[in-house]
Write a protein that holds these residues in place. Structure first.
Motif, PDB file in Angstrom:
ATOM      1  N   SER A  65       0.832  -1.197   0.000  1.00  0.00           N
ATOM      2  CA  SER A  65       0.000   0.000   0.000  1.00  0.00           C
ATOM      3  C   SER A  65       0.868   1.250   0.000  1.00  0.00           C
ATOM      4  O   SER A  65       2.015   1.231   0.440  1.00  0.00           O
ATOM      5  N   LEU A  66       0.272   2.305  -0.531  1.00  0.00           N
ATOM      6  CA  LEU A  66       0.976   3.582  -0.608  1.00  0.00           C
ATOM      7  C   LEU A  66       1.278   4.065   0.805  1.00  0.00           C
ATOM      8  O   LEU A  66       0.498   3.838   1.718  1.00  0.00           O
ATOM      9  N   SER A  67       2.373   4.737   0.968  1.00  0.00           N
ATOM     10  CA  SER A  67       2.674   5.319   2.267  1.00  0.00           C
ATOM     11  C   SER A  67       1.640   6.412   2.566  1.00  0.00           C
ATOM     12  O   SER A  67       1.040   6.983   1.661  1.00  0.00           O
ATOM     13  N   ARG A  69       2.112   9.291   3.552  1.00  0.00           N
ATOM     14  CA  ARG A  69       2.572  10.565   3.025  1.00  0.00           C
ATOM     15  C   ARG A  69       2.215  10.704   1.543  1.00  0.00           C
ATOM     16  O   ARG A  69       1.695  11.733   1.112  1.00  0.00           O
ATOM     17  N   ALA A  70       2.462   9.642   0.767  1.00  0.00           N
ATOM     18  CA  ALA A  70       2.153   9.700  -0.657  1.00  0.00           C
ATOM     19  C   ALA A  70       0.646   9.863  -0.865  1.00  0.00           C
ATOM     20  O   ALA A  70       0.191  10.593  -1.748  1.00  0.00           O
ATOM     21  N   ARG A  71      -0.120   9.174  -0.017  1.00  0.00           N
ATOM     22  CA  ARG A  71      -1.573   9.261  -0.120  1.00  0.00           C
ATOM     23  C   ARG A  71      -2.041  10.686   0.198  1.00  0.00           C
ATOM     24  O   ARG A  71      -2.878  11.251  -0.521  1.00  0.00           O
ATOM     25  N   ASP A  73      -0.343  13.445  -0.079  1.00  0.00           N
ATOM     26  CA  ASP A  73       0.073  14.318  -1.182  1.00  0.00           C
ATOM     27  C   ASP A  73      -0.941  14.245  -2.322  1.00  0.00           C
ATOM     28  O   ASP A  73      -1.282  15.251  -2.936  1.00  0.00           O
ATOM     29  N   LEU A  74      -1.399  13.013  -2.590  1.00  0.00           N
ATOM     30  CA  LEU A  74      -2.337  12.831  -3.692  1.00  0.00           C
ATOM     31  C   LEU A  74      -3.665  13.518  -3.415  1.00  0.00           C
ATOM     32  O   LEU A  74      -4.245  14.164  -4.291  1.00  0.00           O
ATOM     33  N   LEU A  75      -4.149  13.378  -2.181  1.00  0.00           N
ATOM     34  CA  LEU A  75      -5.428  13.996  -1.859  1.00  0.00           C
ATOM     35  C   LEU A  75      -5.312  15.519  -1.949  1.00  0.00           C
ATOM     36  O   LEU A  75      -6.227  16.201  -2.394  1.00  0.00           O
ATOM     37  N   ALA A  77      -3.254  17.056  -3.965  1.00  0.00           N
ATOM     38  CA  ALA A  77      -3.220  17.348  -5.403  1.00  0.00           C
ATOM     39  C   ALA A  77      -4.628  17.319  -5.992  1.00  0.00           C
ATOM     40  O   ALA A  77      -4.964  18.105  -6.879  1.00  0.00           O
ATOM     41  N   PHE A  78      -5.451  16.421  -5.467  1.00  0.00           N
ATOM     42  CA  PHE A  78      -6.827  16.346  -5.949  1.00  0.00           C
ATOM     43  C   PHE A  78      -7.587  17.633  -5.643  1.00  0.00           C
ATOM     44  O   PHE A  78      -8.295  18.178  -6.490  1.00  0.00           O
TER      45      PHE A  78
ATOM     46  N   PHE B  23     -12.346   9.793  -4.841  1.00  0.00           N
ATOM     47  CA  PHE B  23     -10.939   9.730  -5.270  1.00  0.00           C
ATOM     48  C   PHE B  23     -10.112   8.925  -4.264  1.00  0.00           C
ATOM     49  O   PHE B  23      -9.358   8.016  -4.645  1.00  0.00           O
ATOM     50  N   LEU B  35       1.037   0.140  -7.434  1.00  0.00           N
ATOM     51  CA  LEU B  35       2.362   0.159  -6.830  1.00  0.00           C
ATOM     52  C   LEU B  35       3.151  -1.092  -7.227  1.00  0.00           C
ATOM     53  O   LEU B  35       4.329  -1.036  -7.579  1.00  0.00           O
ATOM     54  N   GLU B  49       6.356   4.895  -5.700  1.00  0.00           N
ATOM     55  CA  GLU B  49       5.255   5.710  -5.178  1.00  0.00           C
ATOM     56  C   GLU B  49       5.091   6.990  -6.001  1.00  0.00           C
ATOM     57  O   GLU B  49       3.976   7.432  -6.275  1.00  0.00           O
ATOM     58  N   GLN B  53       1.818   8.280  -8.000  1.00  0.00           N
ATOM     59  CA  GLN B  53       1.272   9.634  -7.857  1.00  0.00           C
ATOM     60  C   GLN B  53       1.155  10.328  -9.208  1.00  0.00           C
ATOM     61  O   GLN B  53       0.141  10.938  -9.535  1.00  0.00           O
ATOM     62  N   LEU B  60      -6.215  12.519 -13.568  1.00  0.00           N
ATOM     63  CA  LEU B  60      -7.039  13.702 -13.341  1.00  0.00           C
ATOM     64  C   LEU B  60      -6.961  14.658 -14.534  1.00  0.00           C
ATOM     65  O   LEU B  60      -7.962  15.203 -14.988  1.00  0.00           O
TER      66      LEU B  60
END
Lengths: 84, 207
Positions: A65-67, A69-71, A73-75, A77-78, B23, B35, B49, B53, B60
């Protein structure tokens, strides 16, 4: 028939057909020959079972699973994307 | 294991409308497969990762152009695969792919002059470890190492089909390969992992 089933399809060829067999991509004739061989040949029966075990075991490897932190960052960015 | 979302059209609509919960749900649901497939090509987890991303940002950006010709998940996986492939090409120093050398040494099968040519000479024997325990202990490392050592084309298919449990048609479209090729690659990959387990048990067999 037993010897014929074995002679027509040597073990070395049978093991190359295992995925086609499991994916149901053999012709009815080849499928019957494959199954007749398996019924007579303990080694190939073991081989087939070990391939099945390997596939099932691969399916049980725990998820990556994504870390966090990466998750996060993505939210973020969303939200940026949404507000554009 | 991921399952096909019931309704792509409503997912796409929610994303376009900016529903963050949807999302986040997709990121959590598809992230693991993305991943894992990124890790086929880039060998560093942090870089993988980043690729995931970047793939979501591409999703998007291009969402307005998504026409639903493939399933949304397939489209998303295709994007991450393409990004990972090009990232991997840049990262790779050399390409040690080579041809799929015969998996078995010649003495495993009987010779052509034998009454039973090309049948097992040294056949497989049942494994000492029960299936439920193959992912424990040393065999776990053996299996993960065997997967990691697969040529990338084989590993991509194995990851999507056997590890993530995707159906064949979806793996083919995400990887942009034909059905027959997919099956050949999958078979080689599985055969190699099986062989690695066998080799491990042979090496540790009490004599």
């Amino acid at each position: 028939m037993s010897d014929n089933a074995l002679i027509e399809l040597p073990c070395q060829d049978l093991i190359e057909l295992v995925t086609d067999y499991l994916e149901d991509r053999l012709t009815p004739v080849d499928r019957a020959r494959f199954e007749a061989h398996i019924a007579e040949c303990e080694y190939c029966a073991t081989y087939l079972e070990q391939m099945r075990m390997t596939i099932r075991t691969l399916g049980r490897i725990p998820e990556e699973s994504l870390s966090d932190r990466a998750r996060d960052d993505l939210l973020r960015a969303f939200r940026d994307w949404r507000s554009e | 294991m991921v399952s096909t979302p019931p309704d792509d059209a409503s997912l796409v609509r929610s994303l376009r409308e900016g529903e963050e919960a949807v999302f986040a749900q997709l990121v959590d649901r598809w992230g693991p497969a993305m991943l894992r497939v990124a890790l086929v090509h880039v060998h560093n987890r942090a870089v993988a990762e980043e690729v995931v991303q970047e793939a979501w940002l591409t999703v998007l950006r291009d969402l307005a152009r998504f026409e639903g010709r493939s399933a949304l998940r397939t489209w998303v996986l295709g994007i991450v695969i393409n990004l990972a492939r090009s990232r991997g090409r840049a990262e790779r120093r050399s390409t040690p792919t080579g041809l799929d050398a015969s998996l078995f040494s010649a003495d495993r099968f009987r010779a052509l002059g034998d009454p039973w040519p090309r049948h097992w000479a040294i056949g497989p024997t049942p494994w000492p470890t029960p299936e439920q325990e193959l992912l424990a202990g040393e065999t776990r490392r053996v299996i993960l190492r065997a997967v990691a050592a697969l040529p990338p084309t084989q590993r991509e298919v194995l990851v999507l089909r056997d590890i993530e449990g995707l159906p064949a048609d979806e793996a083919c479209s995400a990887l942009a390969i034909g059905e027959t090729n997919q099956r050949v690659l999958l078979h080689r990959a599985r055969s190699r992992v099986r062989k690695a387990i066998e080799d491990y048990f042979h090496a540790t067999e009490p004599t």
